[in-house]
Design a protein around this motif. Sequence first.
Motif, PDB file in Angstrom:
ATOM      1  N   ASP A 101      -7.884  -8.920   8.303  1.00  0.00           N
ATOM      2  CA  ASP A 101      -6.951 -10.027   8.137  1.00  0.00           C
ATOM      3  C   ASP A 101      -5.542  -9.491   7.882  1.00  0.00           C
ATOM      4  O   ASP A 101      -5.169  -8.475   8.424  1.00  0.00           O
ATOM      5  N   THR A 102      -4.788 -10.156   7.064  1.00  0.00           N
ATOM      6  CA  THR A 102      -3.403  -9.782   6.850  1.00  0.00           C
ATOM      7  C   THR A 102      -3.282  -8.381   6.264  1.00  0.00           C
ATOM      8  O   THR A 102      -3.984  -8.034   5.324  1.00  0.00           O
ATOM      9  N   VAL A 103      -2.371  -7.583   6.814  1.00  0.00           N
ATOM     10  CA  VAL A 103      -2.132  -6.227   6.338  1.00  0.00           C
ATOM     11  C   VAL A 103      -0.971  -6.241   5.352  1.00  0.00           C
ATOM     12  O   VAL A 103       0.072  -6.833   5.626  1.00  0.00           O
ATOM     13  N   PRO A 104      -1.116  -5.591   4.183  1.00  0.00           N
ATOM     14  CA  PRO A 104       0.004  -5.539   3.232  1.00  0.00           C
ATOM     15  C   PRO A 104       1.174  -4.741   3.796  1.00  0.00           C
ATOM     16  O   PRO A 104       1.060  -4.060   4.824  1.00  0.00           O
ATOM     17  N   GLU A 105       2.322  -4.822   3.122  1.00  0.00           N
ATOM     18  CA  GLU A 105       3.410  -3.907   3.436  1.00  0.00           C
ATOM     19  C   GLU A 105       2.937  -2.483   3.140  1.00  0.00           C
ATOM     20  O   GLU A 105       2.137  -2.267   2.231  1.00  0.00           O
ATOM     21  N   VAL A 106       3.433  -1.519   3.931  1.00  0.00           N
ATOM     22  CA  VAL A 106       2.921  -0.148   3.830  1.00  0.00           C
ATOM     23  C   VAL A 106       4.058   0.853   3.652  1.00  0.00           C
ATOM     24  O   VAL A 106       5.063   0.798   4.375  1.00  0.00           O
ATOM     25  N   ILE A 107       3.895   1.746   2.681  1.00  0.00           N
ATOM     26  CA  ILE A 107       4.729   2.940   2.562  1.00  0.00           C
ATOM     27  C   ILE A 107       3.804   4.140   2.717  1.00  0.00           C
ATOM     28  O   ILE A 107       2.879   4.319   1.921  1.00  0.00           O
ATOM     29  N   PHE A 108       4.006   4.923   3.767  1.00  0.00           N
ATOM     30  CA  PHE A 108       3.191   6.116   3.969  1.00  0.00           C
ATOM     31  C   PHE A 108       3.693   7.243   3.072  1.00  0.00           C
ATOM     32  O   PHE A 108       4.901   7.450   2.918  1.00  0.00           O
ATOM     33  N   THR A 109       2.751   7.964   2.474  1.00  0.00           N
ATOM     34  CA  THR A 109       3.067   9.139   1.653  1.00  0.00           C
ATOM     35  C   THR A 109       2.264  10.298   2.215  1.00  0.00           C
ATOM     36  O   THR A 109       1.039  10.262   2.212  1.00  0.00           O
ATOM     37  N   THR A 110       2.946  11.338   2.697  1.00  0.00           N
ATOM     38  CA  THR A 110       2.235  12.393   3.405  1.00  0.00           C
ATOM     39  C   THR A 110       2.976  13.715   3.312  1.00  0.00           C
ATOM     40  O   THR A 110       4.183  13.759   3.074  1.00  0.00           O
ATOM     41  N   ALA A 111       2.236  14.798   3.499  1.00  0.00           N
ATOM     42  CA  ALA A 111       2.836  16.138   3.534  1.00  0.00           C
ATOM     43  C   ALA A 111       3.212  16.550   4.951  1.00  0.00           C
ATOM     44  O   ALA A 111       3.711  17.654   5.166  1.00  0.00           O
ATOM     45  N   TYR A 112       2.991  15.673   5.941  1.00  0.00           N
ATOM     46  CA  TYR A 112       3.204  16.020   7.345  1.00  0.00           C
ATOM     47  C   TYR A 112       4.287  15.125   7.944  1.00  0.00           C
ATOM     48  O   TYR A 112       4.223  13.902   7.823  1.00  0.00           O
ATOM     49  N   LYS A 163       4.793   7.428  14.732  1.00  0.00           N
ATOM     50  CA  LYS A 163       3.616   6.562  14.793  1.00  0.00           C
ATOM     51  C   LYS A 163       3.562   5.626  13.594  1.00  0.00           C
ATOM     52  O   LYS A 163       3.153   4.467  13.715  1.00  0.00           O
ATOM     53  N   ALA A 164       4.009   6.112  12.433  1.00  0.00           N
ATOM     54  CA  ALA A 164       3.998   5.282  11.227  1.00  0.00           C
ATOM     55  C   ALA A 164       4.830   4.024  11.426  1.00  0.00           C
ATOM     56  O   ALA A 164       4.428   2.930  11.016  1.00  0.00           O
ATOM     57  N   PHE A 165       5.971   4.145  12.067  1.00  0.00           N
ATOM     58  CA  PHE A 165       6.835   2.983  12.243  1.00  0.00           C
ATOM     59  C   PHE A 165       6.345   2.079  13.365  1.00  0.00           C
ATOM     60  O   PHE A 165       6.727   0.918  13.431  1.00  0.00           O
ATOM     61  N   GLU A 166       5.483   2.581  14.237  1.00  0.00           N
ATOM     62  CA  GLU A 166       4.803   1.711  15.199  1.00  0.00           C
ATOM     63  C   GLU A 166       3.859   0.753  14.474  1.00  0.00           C
ATOM     64  O   GLU A 166       3.535  -0.321  14.979  1.00  0.00           O
ATOM     65  N   PHE A 167       3.411   1.149  13.278  1.00  0.00           N
ATOM     66  CA  PHE A 167       2.563   0.300  12.446  1.00  0.00           C
ATOM     67  C   PHE A 167       3.401  -0.561  11.499  1.00  0.00           C
ATOM     68  O   PHE A 167       2.883  -1.143  10.559  1.00  0.00           O
ATOM     69  N   ASN A 168       4.707  -0.627  11.786  1.00  0.00           N
ATOM     70  CA  ASN A 168       5.610  -1.472  11.007  1.00  0.00           C
ATOM     71  C   ASN A 168       5.670  -1.052   9.541  1.00  0.00           C
ATOM     72  O   ASN A 168       5.782  -1.889   8.641  1.00  0.00           O
ATOM     73  N   ALA A 169       5.591   0.268   9.286  1.00  0.00           N
ATOM     74  CA  ALA A 169       5.682   0.766   7.912  1.00  0.00           C
ATOM     75  C   ALA A 169       7.080   0.520   7.357  1.00  0.00           C
ATOM     76  O   ALA A 169       8.075   0.625   8.074  1.00  0.00           O
ATOM     77  N   LEU A 170       7.148   0.196   6.069  1.00  0.00           N
ATOM     78  CA  LEU A 170       8.438   0.019   5.420  1.00  0.00           C
ATOM     79  C   LEU A 170       9.150   1.344   5.223  1.00  0.00           C
ATOM     80  O   LEU A 170      10.375   1.414   5.278  1.00  0.00           O
ATOM     81  N   LEU A 226       0.843  -1.197   0.000  1.00  0.00           N
ATOM     82  CA  LEU A 226       0.000   0.000   0.000  1.00  0.00           C
ATOM     83  C   LEU A 226       0.874   1.240   0.000  1.00  0.00           C
ATOM     84  O   LEU A 226       1.815   1.341   0.794  1.00  0.00           O
ATOM     85  N   PHE A 227       0.578   2.166  -0.900  1.00  0.00           N
ATOM     86  CA  PHE A 227       1.084   3.526  -0.790  1.00  0.00           C
ATOM     87  C   PHE A 227      -0.044   4.320  -0.152  1.00  0.00           C
ATOM     88  O   PHE A 227      -1.092   4.544  -0.773  1.00  0.00           O
TER      89      PHE A 227
END
Length: 248
Positions: free
Chosen positions: A70-81, A87-94, A50-51
Amino acid sequence: MRAIVVDDERLARNELKRLLEEFPRITVIGEAANADEAIPMIEEMNPDLLFLDIQMPGKNGFELLEALEDTVPEVIFTTAYDEYALKAFEFNALDYIMKPIDSPRLAEAIQKIEEVIEKNKKEDAQESEGELSVHDQVFVKDGEKCWFVRLGKVRLFESMGNYVRLHFDDQKPMILKSLNSLEERLDSKIYFRANRKHIINLNYIDKIEPWFSGGLLVNLKAGETGPGGEKIEISRRQAIKFKDLMSL
């Protein structure tokens, strides 16, 4: 890898899709403008990646991930903030990419993804030895402590990012494994994937209660030396499988 882009700004989605054309290993299979659109799409299409924007109307990016059953995909957050990075890395973001996204920064994130894929392939190759039974004994080391524990004594496997916490007796050590890789080797007649964070040992179920939105809540019994008592939610989707399995 199959990816879904979630962002409330159409121009931002289009620009990211344009940049991703430079990376042939990434195939965008869908896009959504908010969490309500994205959640059923993710659950139906089961993307690898997920982007994900954070600030969106309705549920934000974090609430979207929490809503997945169920299973959560790998995540890359894209944000202006930038204030959500921790917090993003607490969600195990790549990765966590600041807008406006440029090609070099995106390439860095894609490289991380490829490294994760290679690592997972190696883990899968190492763990392709067959199914583990409740009678198998496994060696567990957590810090200075070590255990040689019979698998049937583990009442609960709990995902903790890149680690899994094992609950047996009154111990809760962590191992460097993914919950998905463990699920593939565990006996499905004994171990059940309750939700995206937990696998439960069916032999340790003490009580089952109805829960919110068609889900179930199970209480687990104590081990031979305690303490037990964990309350684990079985998601709505998994509750259907659970009822069939248990003939409820």
